[in-house]
Each structure stands twice: as C-alpha cells, then as structure tokens.
Design a protein around this motif. Structure first.
Motif, PDB file in Angstrom:
ATOM      1  N   ARG A  18       7.672  -4.212  10.314  1.00 29.61           N
ATOM      2  CA  ARG A  18       7.334  -5.169   9.345  1.00 29.61           C
ATOM      3  C   ARG A  18       5.689  -5.273   9.161  1.00 29.61           C
ATOM      4  O   ARG A  18       4.905  -4.970   8.338  1.00 29.61           O
ATOM      5  N   TRP A  19       5.260  -5.455  10.656  1.00 29.51           N
ATOM      6  CA  TRP A  19       3.690  -5.411  10.599  1.00 29.51           C
ATOM      7  C   TRP A  19       2.892  -4.077  10.286  1.00 29.51           C
ATOM      8  O   TRP A  19       2.070  -4.337   9.748  1.00 29.51           O
ATOM      9  N   ASP A  21       4.289  -1.943   8.112  1.00 29.60           N
ATOM     10  CA  ASP A  21       4.380  -1.779   6.805  1.00 29.60           C
ATOM     11  C   ASP A  21       3.434  -2.708   5.937  1.00 29.60           C
ATOM     12  O   ASP A  21       2.709  -2.191   4.984  1.00 29.60           O
ATOM     13  N   ALA A  22       3.203  -3.861   6.586  1.00 29.51           N
ATOM     14  CA  ALA A  22       2.363  -4.899   5.807  1.00 29.51           C
ATOM     15  C   ALA A  22       0.615  -4.532   6.024  1.00 29.51           C
ATOM     16  O   ALA A  22       0.211  -4.428   4.951  1.00 29.51           O
ATOM     17  N   MET A  23       0.445  -3.925   7.144  1.00 30.04           N
ATOM     18  CA  MET A  23      -0.685  -3.177   7.323  1.00 30.04           C
ATOM     19  C   MET A  23      -1.209  -2.117   6.216  1.00 30.04           C
ATOM     20  O   MET A  23      -2.260  -1.824   5.705  1.00 30.04           O
ATOM     21  N   ARG A  25       0.475  -1.462   3.464  1.00 29.16           N
ATOM     22  CA  ARG A  25       0.371  -1.927   2.071  1.00 29.16           C
ATOM     23  C   ARG A  25      -1.011  -2.366   1.608  1.00 29.16           C
ATOM     24  O   ARG A  25      -1.561  -2.180   0.572  1.00 29.16           O
ATOM     25  N   ARG A  26      -1.615  -3.098   2.713  1.00 29.88           N
ATOM     26  CA  ARG A  26      -2.931  -3.609   2.503  1.00 29.88           C
ATOM     27  C   ARG A  26      -4.028  -2.553   2.135  1.00 29.88           C
ATOM     28  O   ARG A  26      -4.890  -2.434   1.619  1.00 29.88           O
ATOM     29  N   ARG A  29      -3.444  -0.680  -0.814  1.00 31.38           N
ATOM     30  CA  ARG A  29      -3.979  -1.396  -2.114  1.00 31.38           C
ATOM     31  C   ARG A  29      -5.685  -1.406  -2.156  1.00 31.38           C
ATOM     32  O   ARG A  29      -6.112  -1.284  -3.190  1.00 31.38           O
ATOM     33  N   HIS A  56       2.874   4.642   0.745  1.00 31.38           N
ATOM     34  CA  HIS A  56       2.361   3.154   0.300  1.00 31.38           C
ATOM     35  C   HIS A  56       1.156   3.279  -0.715  1.00 31.38           C
ATOM     36  O   HIS A  56       1.169   2.313  -1.543  1.00 31.38           O
ATOM     37  N   LEU A  83      10.833   0.356   3.865  1.00 34.76           N
ATOM     38  CA  LEU A  83      10.142   0.566   2.754  1.00 34.76           C
ATOM     39  C   LEU A  83      11.094   1.289   1.760  1.00 34.76           C
ATOM     40  O   LEU A  83      10.688   0.762   0.582  1.00 34.76           O
ATOM     41  N   ARG A  86      12.844  -1.709   0.228  1.00 38.81           N
ATOM     42  CA  ARG A  86      12.232  -2.450  -0.621  1.00 38.81           C
ATOM     43  C   ARG A  86      11.741  -1.902  -1.980  1.00 38.81           C
ATOM     44  O   ARG A  86      11.637  -2.618  -2.951  1.00 38.81           O
TER      45      ARG A  86
END
Ligand code: SAM
Length: 224
Positions: A18-19, A21-23, A25-26, A29, A56, A83, A86
C-alpha cells in the motif's frame, strides 16, 4: 519499471504494498498535472498509454475526466492485484490492458483520440524509438492529441544524475543502457513520425526525490 525484477520476491512484495501504491499515485498525479498531460488530452473518448508500467499515470489521467477511457499497453508490466482491484472499484470498465509492444500495437489506424508515451523511449535504441513513435501516430485519429514525456538531461552531469535516479526508481540492473536525448533533440523525431509539437513543458522535482539535485523532464504536447 523495466528490468529483470518480477521473480524477485522483495520487489514483487514492494509493488503490491500500500505504501508503494500511495507513493506511485502521488508521483503520477504530479506528473499528469505538471507536464500538461492531463489537461492536453481529450476529455472524452479512448486514450492509449504506451509503456504504461503499473498503470498509475493512466489512473491519474482518467481521474481528471469521467468521459475518458484508456488502454494501457506494456510488454511486461500490468497493475499489481491490489491496484487492479482498486481501479475496478473506482473506475469500473474505464482502464483496459494490452500485453504488447509499442512497435506493433494491436489497434486499427486512427482507433484512439489521444496517445501518450511517458518515460519509455529513453530505454529504447533510436530505431525502436522511431518505430514506436510511428505506431503511436498510426493509431491516433486525425486531430487527436499525442504527448511524449521524457527525461531530458542537458549535459553530462545531468545525464549521470538522471541515470542514477532512473536505476533507483525502476529497480533497474546496473548495466541497462539508456538513450536519453536533450530537450531540443526530440522534436525532429516527433516531426519525422508526423507529430507536430504544439507546446513544450519543462518540469523538475517530481516526487519521490531520487537524487539530491533535480532531474530535468520535458513534456511535448503534439497534434496528430
Ligand atoms: C520507466 S517505465 C515507465 C512506466 C510508466 N509510463 C510511467 O511513467 O510510470 C518504462 C516502461 O516501458 C515499457 N516498455 C519497454 N519497452 C517497451 C516497448 N517496446 N513498447 C512498449 N513499452 C515498453 C516497460 O515495460 C516499462 O513498463
């Protein structure tokens, strides 16, 4: 995300975490916004991400406009299971996947409204770069939008820094060659493929910082 890595259990675990994936995604973006990519692509219709990696960036582009659908094409990567789950829940039916090579895209001429290639071509030798750009042009409809995002080091020091950052971010083996071009070199290749540059955007300091001094990136927004 090019390299030898899928069988490595540590890398596989990282890609599904998850970490991570979060990285990613940021990061995606920031790239989609600061390169001009998300704003330049058509807000309706079918898009194609050539060399889509884990997906992503496609997710970030789709999030900007509900009328967009996208195909991600990549010879070796696809979204890891968490992912993919999600994306199915958050944007059902909007992101499809093609396992394939950018040199032979299994789509008809003029099939898509927008195409982009992000941080892929510097991994490919010059002849392959040209072949992938020609394929991108072939599948783009007349009047569609094409975007190229690239690492564009301007001198030897920047090139060495870019290569170090690339290896860290992509889990690359140390001997993988890179074929970077300076910012002024890409437009000739784009023009040879029938893609005319409309706007150029320089951007730096994309999250996560992979080198102490920033790496130079360029977005080329083109008309087909
Ligand atoms: C550094 S990753 C970039 C991933 C994604 N575009 C991004 O910006 O996060 C490079 C990607 O190019 C893909 N790739 C390498 N050769 C390719 C080819 N001939 N056609 C299409 N994709 C290719 C790799 O599999 C990898 O996923």
């Amino acid at each position: 995300m090019r390299g030898t890595v899928p069988p490595d259990p540590l890398v596989s675990a990282t890609l599904g975490a998850r970490w991570f994936d979060a990285m990613m995604r940021r990061r995606a973006r920031e790239i989609a916004a600061r390169s001009g990519l998300a704003a330049a692509l058509p807000r309706e219709g079918l898009l194609l991400d050539i060399g889509a990696g884990l997906g992503h960036l496609a997710e970030a582009v789709l999030a900007e406009a509900p009328g967009r659908r996208c195909l991600g094409l990549d010879p070796r990567w696809s979204p890891p299971a968490p992912l993919a789950a999600r994306l199915r829940a958050q944007m059902p039916g909007r992101l499809g996947w093609i396992r394939g090579d950018g040199m032979a895209i299994p789509l008809a001429e003029g099939a898509v409204d927008g195409v982009w290639i992000a941080f892929v071509l510097h991994h490919l030798p010059p002849d392959t770069q040209r072949a992938v750009l020609a394929e991108a042009r072939r599948v783009l409809r007349a009047g569609g939008v094409f975007a190229l995002l690239e690492d564009t080091p301007r001198d030897g020091a920047e090139r060495a820094r870019t290569e170090r950052a690339d290896r860290r971010l992509n889990f690359e083996p140390a001997d993988l060659p890179h074929h970077y071009r300076a910012p002024g070199e890409w437009p000739a290749l784009l023009a040879a493929a029938g893609l005319s540059e409309r706007r150029r955007v320089s951007f730096r300091r994309i999250f996560p910082p992979a080198s102490l001094r920033p790496v130079q990136h360029t977005g080329y927004i083109c008309a087909g």
